[in-house]
Design a protein around this motif. Structure first.
Motif, PDB file in Angstrom:
ATOM      1  N   MET A  20       0.850  -1.194   0.000  1.00 21.12           N
ATOM      2  CA  MET A  20       0.000   0.000   0.000  1.00 21.12           C
ATOM      3  C   MET A  20       0.886   1.246   0.000  1.00 21.12           C
ATOM      4  SD  MET A  20      -2.789  -1.311   2.797  1.00 21.12           S
ATOM      5  CE  MET A  20      -4.072  -0.156   2.336  1.00 21.12           C
ATOM      6  N   ALA A  21       0.455   2.267  -0.754  1.00 15.60           N
ATOM      7  CA  ALA A  21       1.222   3.510  -0.847  1.00 15.60           C
ATOM      8  C   ALA A  21       0.279   4.689  -0.998  1.00 15.60           C
ATOM      9  CB  ALA A  21       2.165   3.440  -2.049  1.00 15.60           C
ATOM     10  N   GLY A  22       0.758   5.850  -0.591  1.00 12.95           N
ATOM     11  CA  GLY A  22       0.022   7.089  -0.811  1.00 12.95           C
ATOM     12  C   GLY A  22      -0.981   7.424   0.275  1.00 12.95           C
ATOM     13  N   PHE A  23      -1.891   8.314  -0.087  1.00 13.09           N
ATOM     14  CA  PHE A  23      -2.912   8.834   0.823  1.00 13.09           C
ATOM     15  C   PHE A  23      -4.267   8.266   0.422  1.00 13.09           C
ATOM     16  CE2 PHE A  23      -6.025  11.971   2.230  1.00 13.09           C
ATOM     17  CZ  PHE A  23      -5.645  12.129   3.555  1.00 13.09           C
ATOM     18  N   PHE A  24      -4.949   7.640   1.359  1.00 15.72           N
ATOM     19  CA  PHE A  24      -6.224   6.986   1.099  1.00 15.72           C
ATOM     20  C   PHE A  24      -7.391   7.854   1.577  1.00 15.72           C
ATOM     21  CE2 PHE A  24      -3.392   3.578   0.534  1.00 15.72           C
ATOM     22  CZ  PHE A  24      -4.039   2.545  -0.113  1.00 15.72           C
ATOM     23  N   GLU A  25      -8.292   8.128   0.649  1.00 17.89           N
ATOM     24  CA  GLU A  25      -9.580   8.741   0.990  1.00 17.89           C
ATOM     25  C   GLU A  25     -10.508   7.606   1.424  1.00 17.89           C
ATOM     26  OE1 GLU A  25     -10.199  11.931   1.015  1.00 17.89           O
ATOM     27  OE2 GLU A  25      -8.461  12.690  -0.069  1.00 17.89           O
ATOM     28  N   PRO A  26     -11.623   7.905   2.115  1.00 20.08           N
ATOM     29  CA  PRO A  26     -12.540   6.833   2.517  1.00 20.08           C
ATOM     30  C   PRO A  26     -12.990   5.943   1.358  1.00 20.08           C
ATOM     31  CG  PRO A  26     -13.053   8.828   3.714  1.00 20.08           C
ATOM     32  CD  PRO A  26     -12.005   9.196   2.698  1.00 20.08           C
ATOM     33  N   GLY A  27     -13.228   6.532   0.186  1.00 15.77           N
ATOM     34  CA  GLY A  27     -13.612   5.736  -0.981  1.00 15.77           C
ATOM     35  C   GLY A  27     -12.511   4.783  -1.423  1.00 15.77           C
ATOM     36  N   ASP A  28     -11.258   5.211  -1.273  1.00 12.98           N
ATOM     37  CA  ASP A  28     -10.126   4.345  -1.607  1.00 12.98           C
ATOM     38  C   ASP A  28     -10.087   3.139  -0.673  1.00 12.98           C
ATOM     39  OD1 ASP A  28      -9.133   6.148  -3.602  1.00 12.98           O
ATOM     40  OD2 ASP A  28      -8.133   7.312  -2.021  1.00 12.98           O
ATOM     41  N   VAL A  29     -10.379   3.370   0.597  1.00  9.21           N
ATOM     42  CA  VAL A  29     -10.388   2.274   1.573  1.00  9.21           C
ATOM     43  C   VAL A  29     -11.487   1.277   1.211  1.00  9.21           C
ATOM     44  CG1 VAL A  29     -10.617   1.633   4.010  1.00  9.21           C
ATOM     45  CG2 VAL A  29      -9.458   3.774   3.394  1.00  9.21           C
ATOM     46  N   ALA A  30     -12.643   1.769   0.804  1.00  9.68           N
ATOM     47  CA  ALA A  30     -13.746   0.884   0.411  1.00  9.68           C
ATOM     48  C   ALA A  30     -13.371   0.060  -0.820  1.00  9.68           C
ATOM     49  CB  ALA A  30     -15.003   1.707   0.132  1.00  9.68           C
ATOM     50  N   ARG A  31     -12.742   0.688  -1.803  1.00 12.79           N
ATOM     51  CA  ARG A  31     -12.296  -0.054  -2.998  1.00 12.79           C
ATOM     52  C   ARG A  31     -11.239  -1.089  -2.626  1.00 12.79           C
ATOM     53  NH1 ARG A  31     -13.330   4.806  -4.981  1.00 12.79           N
ATOM     54  NH2 ARG A  31     -11.246   5.670  -4.723  1.00 12.79           N
ATOM     55  N   PHE A  32     -10.314  -0.709  -1.762  1.00  8.32           N
ATOM     56  CA  PHE A  32      -9.286  -1.634  -1.298  1.00  8.32           C
ATOM     57  C   PHE A  32      -9.928  -2.852  -0.636  1.00  8.32           C
ATOM     58  CE2 PHE A  32      -6.973  -3.137   2.433  1.00  8.32           C
ATOM     59  CZ  PHE A  32      -5.860  -3.692   1.821  1.00  8.32           C
ATOM     60  N   VAL A  54       1.371  -7.038   5.066  1.00  2.00           N
ATOM     61  CA  VAL A  54       1.020  -5.736   4.498  1.00  2.00           C
ATOM     62  C   VAL A  54       2.217  -4.796   4.612  1.00  2.00           C
ATOM     63  CG1 VAL A  54      -0.625  -3.825   4.517  1.00  2.00           C
ATOM     64  CG2 VAL A  54      -1.357  -6.092   5.294  1.00  2.00           C
ATOM     65  N   ASP A  55       2.751  -4.384   3.471  1.00  2.00           N
ATOM     66  CA  ASP A  55       3.878  -3.459   3.428  1.00  2.00           C
ATOM     67  C   ASP A  55       3.323  -2.051   3.252  1.00  2.00           C
ATOM     68  OD1 ASP A  55       6.104  -1.891   2.806  1.00  2.00           O
ATOM     69  OD2 ASP A  55       7.041  -3.465   1.593  1.00  2.00           O
ATOM     70  N   ILE A  56       3.447  -1.244   4.313  1.00  2.00           N
ATOM     71  CA  ILE A  56       2.908   0.121   4.281  1.00  2.00           C
ATOM     72  C   ILE A  56       4.016   1.173   4.349  1.00  2.00           C
ATOM     73  CG2 ILE A  56       0.672  -0.541   5.229  1.00  2.00           C
ATOM     74  CD1 ILE A  56       1.677   0.660   7.926  1.00  2.00           C
ATOM     75  N   ARG A  57       5.236   0.780   4.028  1.00  2.59           N
ATOM     76  CA  ARG A  57       6.351   1.731   4.122  1.00  2.59           C
ATOM     77  C   ARG A  57       6.166   2.937   3.215  1.00  2.59           C
ATOM     78  NH1 ARG A  57      11.203  -2.279   3.100  1.00  2.59           N
ATOM     79  NH2 ARG A  57       9.595  -3.072   1.681  1.00  2.59           N
ATOM     80  N   ALA A  58       5.432   2.805   2.127  1.00  2.00           N
ATOM     81  CA  ALA A  58       5.240   3.927   1.201  1.00  2.00           C
ATOM     82  C   ALA A  58       3.920   4.663   1.430  1.00  2.00           C
ATOM     83  CB  ALA A  58       5.317   3.425  -0.241  1.00  2.00           C
ATOM     84  N   MET A  59       3.225   4.346   2.517  1.00  2.00           N
ATOM     85  CA  MET A  59       1.973   5.061   2.804  1.00  2.00           C
ATOM     86  C   MET A  59       2.268   6.405   3.437  1.00  2.00           C
ATOM     87  SD  MET A  59      -0.909   2.389   4.176  1.00  2.00           S
ATOM     88  CE  MET A  59      -2.281   3.526   4.117  1.00  2.00           C
ATOM     89  N   ASP A  60       1.442   7.382   3.075  1.00  2.00           N
ATOM     90  CA  ASP A  60       1.511   8.693   3.705  1.00  2.00           C
ATOM     91  C   ASP A  60       0.780   8.629   5.041  1.00  2.00           C
ATOM     92  OD1 ASP A  60       2.778   9.682   1.423  1.00  2.00           O
ATOM     93  OD2 ASP A  60       0.893  10.337   0.520  1.00  2.00           O
ATOM     94  N   ILE A  61       0.956   9.662   5.836  1.00  2.00           N
ATOM     95  CA  ILE A  61       0.161   9.793   7.055  1.00  2.00           C
ATOM     96  C   ILE A  61      -1.292   9.927   6.601  1.00  2.00           C
ATOM     97  CG2 ILE A  61      -0.262  11.198   9.108  1.00  2.00           C
ATOM     98  CD1 ILE A  61       2.475   9.675   8.968  1.00  2.00           C
ATOM     99  N   GLN A  62      -2.195   9.203   7.251  1.00  2.00           N
ATOM    100  CA  GLN A  62      -3.598   9.142   6.830  1.00  2.00           C
ATOM    101  C   GLN A  62      -4.478  10.058   7.680  1.00  2.00           C
ATOM    102  OE1 GLN A  62      -4.395   7.131   4.042  1.00  2.00           O
ATOM    103  NE2 GLN A  62      -2.159   7.075   4.006  1.00  2.00           N
ATOM    104  N   SER A  63      -5.612  10.420   7.118  1.00  2.00           N
ATOM    105  CA  SER A  63      -6.589  11.212   7.871  1.00  2.00           C
ATOM    106  C   SER A  63      -7.216  10.336   8.955  1.00  2.00           C
ATOM    107  CB  SER A  63      -7.690  11.735   6.933  1.00  2.00           C
ATOM    108  OG  SER A  63      -8.511  10.651   6.511  1.00  2.00           O
TER     109      SER A  63
END
Length: 128
Positions: A20-32, A54-63
């Motif tokens: 997982m990478a980047g910034f997830f909006e609520p809709g992105d979480v639902a699609r995931f 789950v490799d989250i090293r490339a995830m941004d800080i989330q809302s």
């Protein structure tokens, strides 16, 4: 950075590798979550009998809202894995995933190889 994720199923070990990478909006979480359910169905294991890395090293800080949605995904019974490991990087992201996964007994690692060894029981690697 826009939300991105990918799946790498290992049917021989019943292991679902997720990146997982980047910034997830609520809709992105639902699609995931929907895509994860689809991938798990193809893994060929009974519900809750798979392993997840789950490799989250490339995830941004989330809302806060995204963290709450991830909490719901992680607590979802059909998606719950027998064993769960996260590969983490920065401390704030690590704190967010620990909060989101608070209902789970998960391992946290800095190296994917250690996480996978722990999941497969090939190593008594202590979580980071």
């Amino acid at each position: 950075m826009k939300a991105e994720y990918s799946f790498d199923p290992d049917t021989a070990h019943g292991l679902m590798r997720v990146r997982m990478a980047g910034f997830f909006e609520p809709g992105d979480v639902a699609r995931f979550a929907a895509d994860l359910m689809e991938q798990l169905a193809q893994l060929g294991r009974p519900p809750n009998e798979h392993l997840t890395l789950v490799d989250i090293r490339a995830m941004d800080i989330q809302s806060q809202q995204a963290v709450e949605r991830f909490e719901q995904v992680l607590a979802n019974s059909p998606m719950r894995s027998r064993r769960l490991a996260f590969v983490v990087g920065r401390s704030l992201s690590r704190m967010q995933i620990k909060r989101a996964a608070s209902s789970r007994d998960a391992g946290y690692f800095q190296a994917p190889e250690r996480a996978e060894a722990w999941l497969l029981g090939k190593d008594d690697a202590a979580a980071a």
